[in-house]
Design an enzyme around this catalytic site. Structure first.
Site, PDB file in Angstrom:
ATOM      1  N   HIS A 132       0.844  -1.208   0.000  1.00 29.30           N
ATOM      2  CA  HIS A 132       0.000   0.000   0.000  1.00 29.30           C
ATOM      3  C   HIS A 132       0.875   1.252   0.000  1.00 29.30           C
ATOM      4  O   HIS A 132       0.691   2.166  -0.804  1.00 29.30           O
ATOM      5  CB  HIS A 132      -0.906   0.010   1.227  1.00 29.30           C
ATOM      6  CG  HIS A 132      -1.599   1.323   1.439  1.00 29.30           C
ATOM      7  ND1 HIS A 132      -2.782   1.661   0.808  1.00 29.30           N
ATOM      8  CD2 HIS A 132      -1.259   2.400   2.195  1.00 29.30           C
ATOM      9  CE1 HIS A 132      -3.132   2.891   1.173  1.00 29.30           C
ATOM     10  NE2 HIS A 132      -2.231   3.358   2.008  1.00 29.30           N
ATOM     11  N   HIS A 183       1.585   5.070  -2.302  1.00 31.42           N
ATOM     12  CA  HIS A 183       1.919   6.449  -1.895  1.00 31.42           C
ATOM     13  C   HIS A 183       3.206   6.982  -2.494  1.00 31.42           C
ATOM     14  O   HIS A 183       3.293   8.163  -2.848  1.00 31.42           O
ATOM     15  CB  HIS A 183       2.067   6.504  -0.365  1.00 31.42           C
ATOM     16  CG  HIS A 183       0.774   6.543   0.369  1.00 31.42           C
ATOM     17  ND1 HIS A 183      -0.039   7.655   0.408  1.00 31.42           N
ATOM     18  CD2 HIS A 183       0.155   5.597   1.110  1.00 31.42           C
ATOM     19  CE1 HIS A 183      -1.114   7.391   1.142  1.00 31.42           C
ATOM     20  NE2 HIS A 183      -1.021   6.142   1.573  1.00 31.42           N
ATOM     21  N   GLU A 188      -5.637   9.539  -0.155  1.00 32.71           N
ATOM     22  CA  GLU A 188      -6.007   8.112  -0.118  1.00 32.71           C
ATOM     23  C   GLU A 188      -7.026   7.747  -1.187  1.00 32.71           C
ATOM     24  O   GLU A 188      -6.877   6.702  -1.825  1.00 32.71           O
ATOM     25  CB  GLU A 188      -6.544   7.727   1.264  1.00 32.71           C
ATOM     26  CG  GLU A 188      -5.533   7.747   2.389  1.00 32.71           C
ATOM     27  CD  GLU A 188      -4.431   6.683   2.269  1.00 32.71           C
ATOM     28  OE1 GLU A 188      -3.575   6.633   3.161  1.00 32.71           O
ATOM     29  OE2 GLU A 188      -4.417   5.919   1.289  1.00 32.71           O
ATOM     30  N   SER A 217      -3.821   1.063  -4.993  1.00 32.44           N
ATOM     31  CA  SER A 217      -3.153  -0.156  -4.499  1.00 32.44           C
ATOM     32  C   SER A 217      -4.154  -1.290  -4.289  1.00 32.44           C
ATOM     33  O   SER A 217      -3.805  -2.343  -3.758  1.00 32.44           O
ATOM     34  CB  SER A 217      -2.429   0.140  -3.176  1.00 32.44           C
ATOM     35  OG  SER A 217      -3.351   0.655  -2.222  1.00 32.44           O
TER      36      SER A 217
END
Ligand SMILES: C[C@H](O)[C@H](O)[C@H]1CNc2nc(N)[nH]c(=O)c2N1
Ligand SMILES: N[C@@H](Cc1ccccc1)C(=O)O
Ligand SMILES: [Fe+2]
Length: 296
Positions: free
Chosen positions: A135, A140, A183, A202
């Protein structure tokens, strides 16, 4: 997972007056990753790279290519740090997992992005409840290569340190902004709606759901609307907010939030699935499949 990272002595970064301890930093135990760990990385990486062209934002795909991540093995943070440091001055640090909020914000404010050192088990391929290496690293890190987003993330960290000092309501407002942009954000590009949010990019299921499902609302970016809006941590999002560009996001978040926090304190929060009268609605969701309450 056999790897148990060697804990780095609490880094002591003295900011002049009060020393700030960066807690929970660990070395990436790269030599201890198992073949299963590398296979999990390869599976997740290949699967996302398969479905993201045409779904992820152009900036994300370009940044991920520039990072030169390999599907064949879990990347070494030290190698990525050379590329990332050169591009925008950001560095990855290995962490055990979720950090106390102030530590998290302090890292971002200093261009340090915390990346979990462990990767999920094969049985968790489709869903994991807290951020793992995949993730963080796949979701990110790439956009930190983009100077505009790199600036946004540092400004966010500084805002987090400030909001933490103001109080829990301000912090909640700011956390919602992170949630609906960093997010789970969508961006309008010439080809149509695209994903830039890490939580979506993700996840195979949510990469498809966020753009193609009839269920969720898709609403044009509005800073204070987002800061009032509750969200889900246990299901796909009920609402996605859409920016026109990273420049729009940066401009909208440049002003001092202090008066905004005061204004929002007088207003009720908005349930995750609600559509308001003056929303710029791109798609009004059918709400099908929504669980009962569970908004945070
Ligand atoms: C911004 C908000 O506080 C959020 O929950 C933070 C908390 N701590 C974290 N800690 C780590 N390592 N990674 C994260 O993404 C977060 N998110
Ligand atoms: N301008 C915000 C800080 C911030 C910048 C960028 C993103 C989010 C928050 C404040 O004054 O608190
Ligand atoms: Fe995340």
């Amino acid at each position: 997972m056999s790897a148990q990272p060697r804990r780095v002595e609490n880094l002591h970064t003295d900011k002049g007056k009060v020393p700030v301890y960066a807690t929970g930093i660990v070395e990436q135990p790269w030599d201890d990753y198992s073949a299963e760990d590398h296979a999990t990385w390869a599976t997740l990486f290949a699967r996302q790279r398969e479905i993201l062209p045409g779904r992820a934002s152009d900036a994300f795909l370009r940044a991920q290519d520039a990072m030169g991540m390999s599907p064949h093995a879990i990347p070494k943070y030290a190698e990525l740090n050379r590329v990332l440091g050169e591009a925008t001055g950001w560095q990855l640090i290995g962490v055990e997992g979720l950090l106390p909020e102030l530590d998290f914000f302090d890292h971002l404010a200093n261009r340090r992005f915390p990346v979990t050192w462990w990767i999920r088990k094969p049985g968790q391929i489709d869903y994991i409840e807290e951020p793992d290496l995949f993730h963080d690293l796949f979701g990110h890190v790439p956009l930190l290569m983009d100077p505009r987003f790199a600036d946004y993330m540092q400004a966010y960290g500084r805002g987090g340190v400030k909001a933490h000092a103001i109080g829990p309501d301000a912090l909640q407002n700011l956390t919602r902004l992170y949630w609906y942009t960093v997010e789970f954000g969508l961006i309008r590009e010439s080809g149509g709606l695209r994903i830039y949010g890490s939580g979506i990019v993700s996840s195979k299921g949510e990469s498809i759901h966020a753009l193609e499902s009839d269920a969720p609302n898709r609403i044009g970016f509005d800073l204070e609307r987002i800061m009032r809006t509750r969200y889900r941590i246990d299901t796909y999002q009920k609402t996605y907010f859409v920016i026109d560009s990273f420049e729009q996001l940066i401009e909208a978040t440049r002003p001092d939030f202090t008066p905004i926090y005061s204004r929002l304190a007088e207003q009720p929060s908005v349930p995750a699935g609600e559509v308001l009268a003056d929303d710029a609605v791109l798609h009004r969701g059918s709400g099908e499949g929504w669980a009962s309450d569970g908004d945070v």
